[in-house]
Design a protein around this motif. Structure first.
Motif, PDB file in Angstrom:
ATOM      1  N   SER A  54       0.635  18.717 -80.656  1.00  0.00           N
ATOM      2  CA  SER A  54       1.212  20.039 -80.873  1.00  0.00           C
ATOM      3  C   SER A  54       1.771  20.145 -82.287  1.00  0.00           C
ATOM      4  O   SER A  54       1.511  19.305 -83.142  1.00  0.00           O
ATOM      5  N   THR A  55       2.551  21.193 -82.525  1.00  0.00           N
ATOM      6  CA  THR A  55       3.246  21.431 -83.791  1.00  0.00           C
ATOM      7  C   THR A  55       4.701  21.774 -83.481  1.00  0.00           C
ATOM      8  O   THR A  55       5.038  22.102 -82.341  1.00  0.00           O
ATOM      9  N   ARG A  82       0.065  19.044 -87.185  1.00  0.00           N
ATOM     10  CA  ARG A  82      -0.015  18.646 -85.782  1.00  0.00           C
ATOM     11  C   ARG A  82       0.401  17.184 -85.643  1.00  0.00           C
ATOM     12  O   ARG A  82       0.300  16.410 -86.589  1.00  0.00           O
ATOM     13  N   ARG A 116       8.344  27.298 -79.442  1.00  0.00           N
ATOM     14  CA  ARG A 116       8.036  28.474 -78.617  1.00  0.00           C
ATOM     15  C   ARG A 116       8.006  28.106 -77.135  1.00  0.00           C
ATOM     16  O   ARG A 116       8.481  28.860 -76.285  1.00  0.00           O
ATOM     17  N   PHE A 117       7.436  26.948 -76.833  1.00  0.00           N
ATOM     18  CA  PHE A 117       7.403  26.479 -75.440  1.00  0.00           C
ATOM     19  C   PHE A 117       8.812  26.262 -74.903  1.00  0.00           C
ATOM     20  O   PHE A 117       9.164  26.727 -73.810  1.00  0.00           O
ATOM     21  N   LEU A 155      -0.022  29.260 -77.758  1.00  0.00           N
ATOM     22  CA  LEU A 155       0.156  27.958 -78.423  1.00  0.00           C
ATOM     23  C   LEU A 155      -1.210  27.437 -78.866  1.00  0.00           C
ATOM     24  O   LEU A 155      -1.766  26.502 -78.300  1.00  0.00           O
ATOM     25  N   ARG A 156      -1.724  28.022 -79.920  1.00  0.00           N
ATOM     26  CA  ARG A 156      -3.101  27.728 -80.345  1.00  0.00           C
ATOM     27  C   ARG A 156      -3.257  26.385 -81.054  1.00  0.00           C
ATOM     28  O   ARG A 156      -4.373  25.915 -81.237  1.00  0.00           O
ATOM     29  N   SER A 157      -2.146  25.781 -81.462  1.00  0.00           N
ATOM     30  CA  SER A 157      -2.225  24.487 -82.146  1.00  0.00           C
ATOM     31  C   SER A 157      -1.892  23.323 -81.222  1.00  0.00           C
ATOM     32  O   SER A 157      -1.750  22.189 -81.677  1.00  0.00           O
ATOM     33  N   THR A 158      -1.764  23.615 -79.931  1.00  0.00           N
ATOM     34  CA  THR A 158      -1.444  22.579 -78.946  1.00  0.00           C
ATOM     35  C   THR A 158      -2.680  22.271 -78.125  1.00  0.00           C
ATOM     36  O   THR A 158      -3.407  23.181 -77.728  1.00  0.00           O
ATOM     37  N   LEU A 180      -0.317  27.194 -72.340  1.00  0.00           N
ATOM     38  CA  LEU A 180      -0.733  27.326 -73.735  1.00  0.00           C
ATOM     39  C   LEU A 180      -1.246  28.728 -74.068  1.00  0.00           C
ATOM     40  O   LEU A 180      -0.801  29.340 -75.055  1.00  0.00           O
ATOM     41  N   ASP A 185       4.812  25.427 -82.145  1.00  0.00           N
ATOM     42  CA  ASP A 185       4.374  25.589 -80.760  1.00  0.00           C
ATOM     43  C   ASP A 185       5.391  25.002 -79.784  1.00  0.00           C
ATOM     44  O   ASP A 185       5.697  25.607 -78.746  1.00  0.00           O
TER      45      ASP A 185
END
Length: 368
Positions: free
Chosen positions: A268-269, A86, A275-276, A222-225, A217, A272
């Protein structure tokens, strides 16, 4: 919170790591891959050698997707940068906020061309002349509040744990006159997105971060954001950023990000953010009318739309995205309009940066 969208430039504050990198392949492989991973790796090694403590990228090239990295996660350890790590995304936060505002526009809850005064009465001295569009587009003329902050290394260290209220940040801006009459020029100003975040809160009745989570999210997984608020640490695996202050090397990883608020506080990562960007450019987050507004530019905006920016590569390919910078971290997410080619990058700062090398070579290899 950098002054421009896609330039990594000040985005780095970087320097000599001098450590070779390791490419980490993802499961999907395309034998006809256009992007040469060895060229990408060499570019990353140059970036780490000259200007950053560590760097990681995620590249999507049609059906091929891979990650690569160089440098180290810490200044005192050979441990490599985690490719699932992250990081603080800085001004990429603006793209999330603009997406939420445009969703609210599509729902009829806010008018892009209505004055800010209608929704946030009394907040801005010129709120009757500044529209919601002006905020998202950086054509409001509002003085950039970060110009009034002590952002030299000593100042950053001295104020790193201070909690800022959004109204305080806006007050730093409104204490100065407008830089220009709203709508007549373009100038990147973090103040615009502080006001945009406050607008989302007024319209939804919840913190803007809740709206980002509910509308972007969670639907995208987006679980890491996250939107950290005043939380000073970065949850989960991450590389660390540094600067030199008072003659000493300072680990600046921990910082109260309320100073950036909706202009640049998110974490974020690369997975993620990729994907966004894919979902946003593909039209899966906005209705068609608002999707057109997202990428609508004017001659005066230098390629900047509404929270996203176009940049033409030397080979003529146009990419859309945003970059971000906040003490310790610099980031970038860009992709072609058809989303077939995308790049997401995070770089951590080192205390004595040199002149950045390898960055343009990286972009050229991926997009040209």
């Amino acid at each position: 919170m950098v002054k421009r969208g896609i330039a990594l430039a000040t985005a780095v504050g970087l320097a000599v790591a001098g450590i070779g990198g390791t490419a980490v392949a993802e499961p999907s492989v395309d034998q006809a891959a256009r992007v040469d991973r060895q060229v990408v790796q060499r570019a990353l090694d140059d970036i780490a050698r000259t200007a950053v403590q560590g760097v990681q990228v995620r590249v999507v090239d049609g059906r091929q997707e891979f990650t690569a990295r160089s440098g180290t996660a810490r200044i005192d350890s050979p441990r490599p940068v985690p490719t699932d790590g992250r990081f603080r995304v800085g001004s990429i936060t603006k793209t999330f906020v603009s997406t939420v505002v445009l969703q609210l526009v599509g729902e009829g809850k806010v008018d892009l061309d209505a004055p800010v005064q209608r929704y946030l009465p009394g907040l801005l001295p010129h709120g009757d002349r500044i529209t919601v569009r002006n905020l998202l587009q950086h054509t409001s003329g509002l003085y950039n509040y970060t110009e009034a902050l002590p952002l030299d290394p000593d100042g950053v260290v001295a104020t790193r744990y201070k909690t800022w209220a959004p109204t305080e940040l806006v007050a730093l801006s409104t204490a100065k006159p407008l830089d220009f009459e709203p709508g007549t020029a373009w100038q990147y100003s973090n103040t615009n997105y502080v006001v945009a975040g406050m607008l989302v809160e007024k319209l939804t009745g919840r913190p803007y971060g809740v709206a980002v989570a509910q509308r972007v999210l969670r639907p995208l997984g987006l679980r890491s954001t996250s939107v950290p608020g005043t939380r000073i640490d970065i949850p989960g695996p991450h590389a660390r950023g540094y600067l030199r202050a008072g003659g000493q090397v300072v680990d600046i990883t921990e910082i109260n990000p309320s100073v950036a608020y909706a202009a640049g506080e998110m974490i974020s990562t690369t997975a993620d953010l990729d994907r966004f960007a894919d979902a946003l450019l593909d039209g899966r987050l906005l209705r068609p009318a608002q999707q057109r507004e997202l990428t609508s530019t004017l001659p005066i905006t230098e390629g900047y739309g509404l929270g996203i920016e176009a940049q033409q590569m030397p080979c003529g390919v146009t990419v859309w995205g945003h970059s971000g910078g906040i003490p310790g971290y610099n980031s970038l997410v860009i992709g072609t309009a058809d989303t077939k080619t995308r790049l997401t990058l995070s770089a951590t700062s080192e205390p004595d940066p040199g002149e950045l090398a390898g960055y343009q070579e990286l972009l050229n290899e991926v997009f040209c």
